[in-house]
Write an enzyme that holds these catalytic residues in place. Structure first.
Site, PDB file in Angstrom:
ATOM      1  N   TYR A 237       2.750   6.002  -3.349  1.00  0.00           N
ATOM      2  CA  TYR A 237       2.067   4.779  -2.928  1.00  0.00           C
ATOM      3  C   TYR A 237       2.115   3.701  -4.006  1.00  0.00           C
ATOM      4  O   TYR A 237       2.607   2.594  -3.771  1.00  0.00           O
ATOM      5  CB  TYR A 237       0.619   5.101  -2.540  1.00  0.00           C
ATOM      6  CG  TYR A 237      -0.254   3.884  -2.359  1.00  0.00           C
ATOM      7  CD1 TYR A 237       0.056   2.911  -1.421  1.00  0.00           C
ATOM      8  CD2 TYR A 237      -1.408   3.701  -3.127  1.00  0.00           C
ATOM      9  CE1 TYR A 237      -0.739   1.788  -1.242  1.00  0.00           C
ATOM     10  CE2 TYR A 237      -2.217   2.591  -2.955  1.00  0.00           C
ATOM     11  CZ  TYR A 237      -1.871   1.634  -2.023  1.00  0.00           C
ATOM     12  OH  TYR A 237      -2.660   0.526  -1.861  1.00  0.00           O
ATOM     13  N   LYS A 241       4.346   0.209  -4.156  1.00  0.00           N
ATOM     14  CA  LYS A 241       3.609  -1.060  -4.249  1.00  0.00           C
ATOM     15  C   LYS A 241       4.015  -1.827  -5.506  1.00  0.00           C
ATOM     16  O   LYS A 241       4.105  -3.060  -5.492  1.00  0.00           O
ATOM     17  CB  LYS A 241       2.100  -0.806  -4.244  1.00  0.00           C
ATOM     18  CG  LYS A 241       1.544  -0.312  -2.920  1.00  0.00           C
ATOM     19  CD  LYS A 241       1.648  -1.339  -1.804  1.00  0.00           C
ATOM     20  CE  LYS A 241       0.558  -2.366  -1.862  1.00  0.00           C
ATOM     21  NZ  LYS A 241       0.568  -3.283  -0.702  1.00  0.00           N
TER      22      LYS A 241
END
Length: 396
Positions: A237, A241
Site C-alpha cells: 500500500y 502510494k
C-alpha cells in the site's frame, strides 16, 4: 495574496471526485453538501459498466448510507430533488487512460470541472501488487493527464498517506520525501516502468502455468510485499502510494496541486454524528477483532519498544503446552487447540502488518496544516468551527 474563504471557494464549483464509494470519499461528499449546499455539482467517478449502473451504485453505496442521515433530515421531502440537482454519477475508472470515460462525458467534464479530488485508492496493506500499482500509482498519472485537459481547473487535490515516508525516526517534514529514482534504501533505484514490466511478466508466467485465480492472488500479494521491502517500504500500500507521489512530482507541470497525507482514518469524530465507520480498512481489523473478543491484546508500546519475548510467553508457550497436553490425552480437546492456534495466527498476521505503525517512531511535522488553521481563524471563527481539522480538540 489574500486567502479566500473555503466555503466561498466551493460555491458554484463543479467538482470531480474519484473514490467516492470509499469511506473517505463518502465523508467528503456528505461534508461538502452539508456545509456548502450552493456547490454547483459533484461528479462522482464510479466503476460501473455504464452511467445507469454508476447511478445505482451512487444511491446504494453512498446516498443510501446512514452517513447521510443528517442531510436527509435537513432536506426532508426535498432530499431526492436536492441530490438530483447537486450530484451526478459518471461511469469510469482511474486505472484506465482518460479515466475510462465515455467520449461524451469526457468532453463535458473537460469544460465544466473546477476542482478534482482524487481519493481513489486500494488501501489493503497486503493487496495484490498488480491491482495496487494500477490504482495507487498509474491511476495518479491518469488523473494528472485528465486534469491537464480541464480548461477551468482551479485545483487538483491528491489524497496520499503520511506513511509514504516509510519507517523513519524523528521529525518528518511535509515536503516531498524522495526524488526521481531515489528510494528509502539508498542502494536501490526505483523505476516505475520497470515495476510495470515485472508485474506483466509475473502475471504472464502464472497464466502460462494455468495457475488458479486464488494462486495468482496469493503470489501477487507476496510479490508486492517483496518489491516494497526491497526499496525500503513496509508494505504494498504505502509503496504504491509513494510511487503515486513520485508520478505527481514528475508529471504535474503547472497544475495547481495539493497533496493531503492523512495518517490513519478510523471513524467520524463529531460530524455528521460520532462513531460512524464502514468496512475493514487499515486499523479497523484490530478494532473489530478486539470488539469480537478475538484479539484480546495487541503489540504496541508508547515508548516504541517491541517486546517479542512477550508474545512468546503470553501466547505461544501456553499454546505449545496445550498442544502437548492434547497429544498426551489422545486428542481429548482438539477444538480448543485448533481454535486458539487460529486466533494466534490471526493476531501474528495483524502484528506483522501493523508493526510499522504500532511501533512508529516518527513525528509528522504539520506546519502547513497549522498555518492553514491560523489563516482560517483570521478569516472567520465560524468557518473554522464548521471546517475544524485541529486534532488538539480531541479528548484522547
Amino acid at each position: 495574496m489574500e486567502l479566500e474563504s473555503i466555503l466561498q471557494f466551493l460555491e458554484n464549483k463543479a467538482i470531480l471526485i474519484t473514490g467516492a464509494t470509499g469511506f473517505l470519499g463518502k465523508m467528503l461528499v456528505e461534508k461538502v453538501l452539508r456545509v456548502q449546499p450552493n456547490v454547483k455539482k459533484l461528479y462522482l467517478l464510479i466503476r460501473a459498466s455504464d452511467n445507469d449502473f454508476a447511478y445505482q451504485r451512487m444511491h446504494t453505496e453512498i446516498i443510501g448510507k446512514e452517513l447521510f442521515r443528517v442531510l436527509r433530515e435537513r432536506w426532508d421531502t426535498d432530499f431526492e430533488s436536492f441530490v438530483s440537482e447537486k450530484m451526478a454519477a459518471v461511469s469510469g475508472d482511474i486505472s484506465f487512460e482518460n479515466l475510462g470515460l465515455d467520449a461524451n462525458d469526457e468532453e463535458k467534464l473537460w469544460k465544466e470541472i473546477d476542482i478534482i479530488i482524487n481519493s481513489a485508492a486500494t488501501t489493503r496493506f497486503d493487496g495484490r501488487y498488480d491491482v495496487a500499482l494500477d490504482i495507487n500509482t498509474l491511476g495518479v498519472l491518469h488523473v494528472l493527464g485528465f486534469a491537464k485537459k480541464c480548461t477551468k481547473l482551479r485545483m487538483l487535490v491528491h489524497i496520499s498517506t503520511a506513511y509514504v515516508c516509510g519507517e523513519r525516526d524523528g521529525v518528518i517534514q511535509e515536503d516531498t520525501i524522495f526524488c526521481t529514482g531515489k528510494t528509502i534504501k539508498s542502494t536501490s533505484k526505483l523505476d516505475i516502468k520497470e515495476e510495470q514490466k515485472l508485474v506483466a511478466e509475473k502475471l504472464q508466467e502464472l497464466r502460462n502455468q494455468n495457475a488458479s485465480e486464488d494462486t495468482i492472488t496469493t503470489i501477487m500479494k507476496e510479490f508486492g510485499i517483496k518489491r516494497a521491502k526491497l526499496f525500503g517500504w513496509p508494505n504494498t500500500y504505502v509503496f504504491t502510494k509513494a510511487m503515486g507521489e513520485l508520478c505527481v512530482k514528475v508529471s504535474k507541470e503547472n497544475l495547481p496541486l495539493i497533496i493531503i497525507r492523512p495518517t490513519v482514518v478510523t471513524s467520524t469524530y463529531k460530524e455528521p454524528f460520532p462513531g460512524w465507520m464502514e468496512g475493514f480498512r487499515t486499523i479497523d481489523s484490530i478494532v473489530v477483532g478486539h470488539g469480537k473478543g478475538k484479539v484480546k491484546c495487541f503489540l504496541a508500546n508508547p515508548m516504541s519498544i517491541a517486546d517479542l519475548a512477550y508474545m512468546a510467553i503470553r501466547f505461544k508457550l501456553p499454546l505449545k503446552i496445550l498442544k502437548l497436553g492434547n497429544i498426551a490425552s489422545c486428542q481429548h480437546f482438539p477444538d480448543v487447540h485448533t481454535d486458539n492456534n487460529r486466533k494466534l495466527k490471526l493476531m501474528m498476521r495483524l502484528i506483522q502488518l501493523y508493526k510499522p505503525y504500532a511501533l512508529f517512531n516518527g513525528i509528522f511535522d504539520d506546519s502547513n496544516s497549522e498555518n492553514l488553521r491560523q489563516k482560517l481563524r483570521e478569516i472567520s471563527g465560524k468557518e473554522m468551527e464548521t471546517l475544524n481539522f485541529d486534532p488538539k480538540c480531541i479528548d484522547w
